[in-house]
Every structure is written in structure tokens, then in C-alpha cells.
Design a protein around this motif. Structure first.
Motif, short mmCIF file in Angstrom:
data_model
loop_
_atom_site.label_atom_id
_atom_site.label_comp_id
_atom_site.label_asym_id
_atom_site.label_seq_id
_atom_site.Cartn_x
_atom_site.Cartn_y
_atom_site.Cartn_z
N ASN A 55 41.41 -45.68 -44.18
CA ASN A 55 40.96 -46.72 -45.12
C ASN A 55 39.46 -46.97 -45.03
O ASN A 55 38.79 -47.13 -46.04
N LYS A 56 38.94 -47.00 -43.81
CA LYS A 56 37.50 -47.20 -43.64
C LYS A 56 36.71 -46.03 -44.21
O LYS A 56 35.69 -46.23 -44.87
N ILE A 57 37.17 -44.82 -43.94
CA ILE A 57 36.48 -43.63 -44.45
C ILE A 57 36.50 -43.62 -45.98
O ILE A 57 35.48 -43.30 -46.61
N ASN A 58 37.62 -43.98 -46.58
CA ASN A 58 37.72 -43.99 -48.04
C ASN A 58 36.77 -44.99 -48.69
O ASN A 58 36.41 -44.83 -49.86
N SER A 59 36.36 -46.01 -47.95
CA SER A 59 35.47 -47.02 -48.52
C SER A 59 33.99 -46.73 -48.25
O SER A 59 33.12 -47.49 -48.67
N MET A 60 33.69 -45.63 -47.57
CA MET A 60 32.31 -45.30 -47.23
C MET A 60 31.58 -44.60 -48.37
O MET A 60 32.17 -43.86 -49.13
N SER A 61 30.26 -44.83 -48.39
CA SER A 61 29.41 -44.12 -49.34
C SER A 61 29.17 -42.70 -48.81
O SER A 61 29.46 -42.41 -47.65
N ASP B 53 49.10 -46.20 -36.93
CA ASP B 53 48.43 -47.39 -37.46
C ASP B 53 46.91 -47.24 -37.35
O ASP B 53 46.18 -47.58 -38.28
N SER B 54 46.46 -46.72 -36.23
CA SER B 54 45.02 -46.53 -36.03
C SER B 54 44.48 -45.52 -37.03
O SER B 54 43.39 -45.70 -37.59
N LEU B 55 45.22 -44.45 -37.27
CA LEU B 55 44.77 -43.43 -38.21
C LEU B 55 44.73 -43.97 -39.63
O LEU B 55 43.82 -43.63 -40.40
N ILE B 56 45.66 -44.82 -39.98
CA ILE B 56 45.65 -45.44 -41.31
C ILE B 56 44.41 -46.31 -41.47
O ILE B 56 43.73 -46.26 -42.50
#
Length: 119
Positions: free
Chosen positions: A83-89, A76-79
Motif C-alpha cells: 500500500n505504501k509503495i502504491n502511493s509513492m511518486s 499483514d506487513s507485506l500488505i
């Protein structure tokens, strides 16, 4: 005591002493002595190896968490992280990468007990 906790977790994961020894690179005899409360004061390195072998955070191994529901599973933590990394510039990703490099450098240079001060 830590030995009882190690035994409980080993049984929960359905691991033999030999399998745990192989996963952790800790001798089978030392693990056996821990479980029988002969060796009762493991080093931080041993705690880290055991936690890694069980695939849990050291606080779970040491039973420091009152309510285990407070801890989320590793997957769950890795997901969440993914998700946070995918939304980063790109700029944010570069900063994150720099931060990770500093942490890796500190881990190589500092004992685990000193590393906690920087995280």
C-alpha cells in the motif's frame, strides 16, 4: 532453550525433522541435536536459516518478544508495504530502489551481525 523452541515451532507448523532440514539446508542430525539440547549454541547463520524455514522473524524464534501480539504477520506487513509503495511518486520509488540496492550490496559484503548496524 533454543532447542525446545525449535521443536515447538516445528510441531506448530506440522513439519518433520526431514522437512525442516530440507527447508533450511541444515542437516537433520544437527536439528535433532538442537531439539535434544545437545547442540545449544547455534550460529547466527543457523538462526537465520531456521527463521527463514519457519517463515518468521528471528526474534520470534529466539522468543525475544514478550507479547507475540506485538508482532504482525508477514502477510499483514507485506500488505502495508504494498500500500505504501502504491502511493509513492516515481521519484520516491527511485529513491526506495536505490536504498534497496545499498542494502543488498551491504548484505553481500558484510556478515549478518555487522549488517544490523546499518539497518
Amino acid at each position: 532453550m533454543i532447542g525446545q523452541r525449535v521443536r515447538e515451532m516445528r510441531m506448530e507448523k506440522k513439519l518433520s525433522l526431514s522437512e525442516l532440514a530440507e527447508r533450511t539446508k541444515i542437516t537433520k542430525s544437527y536439528l535433532s541435536n538442537m531439539e535434544r539440547n545437545i547442540s545449544t549454541n547455534p550460529t547466527i547463520d543457523v538462526i537465520q536459516k531456521l527463521a527463514s524455514g519457519f517463515k518468521v522473524h528471528p526474534s520470534v524464534l529466539l522468543n525475544w518478544v514478550e507479547n507475540k501480539k506485538e508482532l504482525r504477520s508477514t502477510s499483514d506487513s507485506l500488505i502495508d508495504i504494498k500500500n505504501k509503495i502504491n502511493s509513492m511518486s516515481n521519484e520516491q520509488l527511485e529513491k526506495l530502489n536505490d536504498y534497496i540496492e545499498v542494502i543488498e550490496w551491504k548484505r553481500r559484503k558484510l556478515p549478518l551481525s555487522d549488517l544490523i548496524k546499518f539497518i
